[in-house]
Motif scaffolding. Structure first.
Motif, short mmCIF file in Angstrom:
data_model
loop_
_atom_site.label_atom_id
_atom_site.label_comp_id
_atom_site.label_asym_id
_atom_site.label_seq_id
_atom_site.Cartn_x
_atom_site.Cartn_y
_atom_site.Cartn_z
N HIS A 78 0.84 -1.19 0.00
CA HIS A 78 0.00 0.00 0.00
C HIS A 78 0.88 1.25 0.00
N PRO A 79 0.41 2.32 -0.61
CA PRO A 79 1.23 3.54 -0.69
C PRO A 79 1.33 4.24 0.65
N ARG A 80 2.50 4.82 0.89
CA ARG A 80 2.72 5.69 2.05
C ARG A 80 3.39 6.96 1.55
N PRO A 81 2.65 7.76 0.79
CA PRO A 81 3.25 8.99 0.25
C PRO A 81 3.57 9.97 1.35
N MET A 82 4.66 10.70 1.17
CA MET A 82 5.14 11.60 2.21
C MET A 82 4.65 13.03 2.01
N ALA A 83 4.22 13.37 0.80
CA ALA A 83 3.77 14.74 0.52
C ALA A 83 2.86 14.71 -0.69
N GLY A 84 2.17 15.79 -0.93
CA GLY A 84 1.29 15.88 -2.07
C GLY A 84 0.84 17.30 -2.29
N PRO A 85 -0.13 17.51 -3.19
CA PRO A 85 -0.67 18.85 -3.39
C PRO A 85 -1.30 19.38 -2.11
N THR A 86 -1.61 20.64 -2.08
CA THR A 86 -2.23 21.27 -0.92
C THR A 86 -3.68 21.59 -1.20
N PRO A 87 -4.49 21.85 -0.18
CA PRO A 87 -5.90 22.21 -0.40
C PRO A 87 -6.07 23.43 -1.30
N ASP A 88 -5.05 24.27 -1.42
CA ASP A 88 -5.15 25.41 -2.32
C ASP A 88 -5.23 24.98 -3.79
N ASP A 89 -4.83 23.72 -4.06
CA ASP A 89 -4.88 23.19 -5.42
C ASP A 89 -6.20 22.52 -5.74
N VAL A 90 -7.20 22.66 -4.86
CA VAL A 90 -8.46 21.93 -5.00
C VAL A 90 -9.63 22.90 -5.08
N THR A 91 -10.60 22.55 -5.93
CA THR A 91 -11.90 23.19 -5.93
C THR A 91 -12.95 22.13 -5.60
N ILE A 92 -13.78 22.43 -4.63
CA ILE A 92 -14.84 21.50 -4.24
C ILE A 92 -16.10 21.82 -5.05
N VAL A 93 -16.67 20.80 -5.68
CA VAL A 93 -17.90 20.95 -6.45
C VAL A 93 -19.03 20.25 -5.70
N ILE A 94 -20.11 21.00 -5.47
CA ILE A 94 -21.26 20.46 -4.73
C ILE A 94 -22.49 20.46 -5.65
N PRO A 95 -22.88 19.30 -6.17
CA PRO A 95 -24.13 19.23 -6.94
C PRO A 95 -25.30 19.11 -5.96
N VAL A 96 -26.34 19.88 -6.15
CA VAL A 96 -27.41 19.89 -5.15
C VAL A 96 -28.73 20.26 -5.79
N ARG A 97 -29.77 19.70 -5.22
CA ARG A 97 -31.13 20.07 -5.61
C ARG A 97 -32.00 20.07 -4.36
N ASP A 98 -32.60 21.21 -4.07
CA ASP A 98 -33.56 21.34 -2.97
C ASP A 98 -33.00 20.90 -1.63
N ASN A 99 -31.81 21.39 -1.28
CA ASN A 99 -31.23 21.05 0.03
C ASN A 99 -30.42 22.23 0.53
N GLN A 100 -31.09 23.32 0.84
CA GLN A 100 -30.41 24.51 1.32
C GLN A 100 -29.71 24.25 2.65
N PHE A 101 -30.35 23.50 3.54
CA PHE A 101 -29.73 23.21 4.83
C PHE A 101 -28.42 22.45 4.64
N GLY A 102 -28.42 21.45 3.77
CA GLY A 102 -27.22 20.67 3.53
C GLY A 102 -26.10 21.51 2.96
N VAL A 103 -26.43 22.42 2.04
CA VAL A 103 -25.42 23.30 1.46
C VAL A 103 -24.79 24.19 2.53
N ASP A 104 -25.63 24.79 3.36
CA ASP A 104 -25.11 25.68 4.41
C ASP A 104 -24.21 24.91 5.38
N ARG A 105 -24.63 23.71 5.76
CA ARG A 105 -23.84 22.89 6.68
C ARG A 105 -22.50 22.51 6.05
N LEU A 106 -22.52 22.13 4.79
CA LEU A 106 -21.30 21.70 4.12
C LEU A 106 -20.35 22.87 3.88
N LEU A 107 -20.87 24.04 3.50
CA LEU A 107 -20.01 25.20 3.29
C LEU A 107 -19.30 25.60 4.58
#
Length: 481
Positions: free
Chosen positions: A86-115
């Motif tokens: 199994h891999p044991r990587p020592m380093a990688g990209p940072t969260p600044d290299d990531v965009t989170i995509v949230i697909p959603v329909r009719d769940n305002q509460f879930g969006v607010d909680r996740l954000l």
């Protein structure tokens, strides 16, 4: 079983491996016979690797290898591909290299909680035709709105197309990630062949004994179809982790081939299998965890299972035998059928077939220590897995046929009842033994009831999809040589 001997000359320059210096791999010590790293037996499918003196010189006593040159790079890649390390990587990209995509329909509460949970990271919320337009607040938050519902695949694709970072994370609006989940998963991308990494998805109500919970909620928290288990693994068709759910995953953008927008279900399975077919690797890392707000009503749980079942026909059309309900060799198929016959003749036939299989396997194991014992153990495990596979198919994929046969045959009726009970209890024990870090969410008999209802619902959806698509591929077993 594949048998391979690794020597330094296997890949002279290691140029096709690509693991960076400092990257480490850890041999699964369960694969080392009596702790001897010279003989490694494991992986999925099972194979044996013999390590020569050169390879052993690169390996620590506890099975750790650090990439520092072409030889260690080649050895590490071989072990990873075999599923023995199994891999044991020592380093990688940072969260600044990531965009989170949230697909959603009719769940305002879930969006607010996740954000609130992912504050400080770039986020694109895709409102997939909600009846009341959603809002998404935050300095790093972008909102895309569809006027009409186009499905989660289209919403994820639109969010990924709008992202500018090298990596895209997909999170459904009904999940909440634990701290540092991004850092844990991003490390896997230091391997240039990894296209996708996914966390373990657990119940948002993670402690089943806190408060009053319905049986459905406890079953979902402990044995959800989104939870791929406590063991890290390479994700590939036909293995213990054949796919990872799109409720939470991170992708390398240059490898992303897009979700199939024609699919409203099983689009995540399809994506994982297409990535594998094109040579990319997918990793499942249960150390990173994301909590999912599971359904708490049994009717809703079973309705969702039926819906998931309809996707099997689509997968069979696109991926052929990879969606088969059973895959086993002809000889193992004969042995399993003979054992299920519950006759003296069947028992004798199974003994002869399995004995021949163990004998042939013994001859292939060569100088492996205790080769006869190893051959017998491996043959026994294969037979046990074959029986579980057949039992699961009877209860899940073929239950309409099984019910019809049970109505006209007392012998088959007894077989179905015994199989349904035995398979459920064995799977409960296996789940408990696999995850000793937490108490069972539900007892064995309640689990048995929920599992059989789960199978009935999934099987009903599977047959619905087969009839609608007029394709029997999802019901056709595969027999290999």
């Amino acid at each position: 079983m594949t048998i391979t001997e690794w020597v330094a000359q296997t890949v002279p320059d290691g140029s096709d491996a690509g693991l960076p210096d400092g990257f480490q791999v850890q041999i699964d010590m369960r694969c080392a016979r009596r702790g001897d790293l010279r003989y490694l037996v494991g992986g999925s499918p099972t194979r044996m690797l013999r390590l020569g003196d050169t390879a052993l010189g690169m390996t620590s006593a506890d099975g750790r290898i650090e990439v520092c040159d072409a030889a260690t790079r080649s050895l590490s890649r071989t072990l990873l591909e075999a599923g023995i390390a199994h891999p044991r990587p020592m380093a990688g990209p940072t969260p600044d290299d990531v965009t989170i995509v949230i697909p959603v329909r009719d769940n305002q509460f879930g969006v607010d909680r996740l954000l609130a949970a992912v504050a400080g990271t770039r986020v694109i919320v895709v409102d997939d035709g909600s009846a009341v337009p959603l809002t998404a607040q935050g300095a790093l938050v972008e909102l895309i709105r569809f006027e009409h519902n186009r499905g989660p695949a289209a919403a994820r694709n639109a969010g990924a197309a709008a992202a500018t970072t090298d990596f895209v994370a997909f999170l459904d609006s009904d999940v909440v990630p634990e701290p540092d989940w991004l850092v844990m998963l991003l490390a896997h991308f230091s391997d240039p062949l990894v296209a996708l990494a996914a966390p373990r998805i657990v119940g948002l109500s993670a402690h089943p004994h806190e408060g009053r919970q319905s049986m459905a909620e406890r079953y979902e928290n402990g044995y959800s179809s989104l939870d791929m288990g406590p063991a890290e693994a390479a994700v590939a068709p036909g293995t213990s982790v054949p796919y990872v759910p799109s409720a939470a995953m991170i992708l390398r953008r240059k490898s992303f081939c897009g979700f199939d927008e024609d699919l409203r279900v099983a689009e995540d399975v399809d994506l994982c299998w297409r990535l594998h077919e094109t040579g990319w690797r997918v990793r499942y890392d249960p150390v990173a965890r994301v909590a999912h707000d599971h359904r708490t009503n049994m009717r809703e749980v079973l309705s969702r299972r039926r819906y998931y079942g309809t996707g099997a026909a689509f997968l069979a059309q696109r991926h052929g035998t990879r969606a088969a309900p059973m895959v086993m060799t002809a000889s193992m198929g004969v042995a399993v059928a003979a054992l299920l016959s519950r006759t003296t003749f069947g028992l004798v036939l199974a003994f002869l077939v399995l004995g021949r299989t163990a004998y042939r396997l013994r001859s292939r194991l060569g100088d492996l220590p205790d080769a006869p014992v190893a051959a017998a153990q491996m043959t026994g495990r294969a037979a046990g897995y074959g029986l579980l596979q057949a039992a699961g198919a009877i209860c899940r994929h073929y239950w309409p046929v099984a019910v019809l046969l049970a109505l006209v045959s007392r012998r088959f009726r007894c077989l179905v009842i015994e199989v349904a009970i035995a398979e459920g209890l064995i799977e409960w024990v296996r789940a408990v033994l696999a995850d000793t870090t937490r108490e069972p969410a539900i007892g064995p008999f309640a689990y048995l009831l929920c599992r059989r209802l789960d199978d009935l619902a999934y099987g009903a959806g599977l047959w619905e999809g087969v009839v609608r698509e007029r394709d029997l591929g999802a019901l056709r077993p595969v027999v290999t040589r």
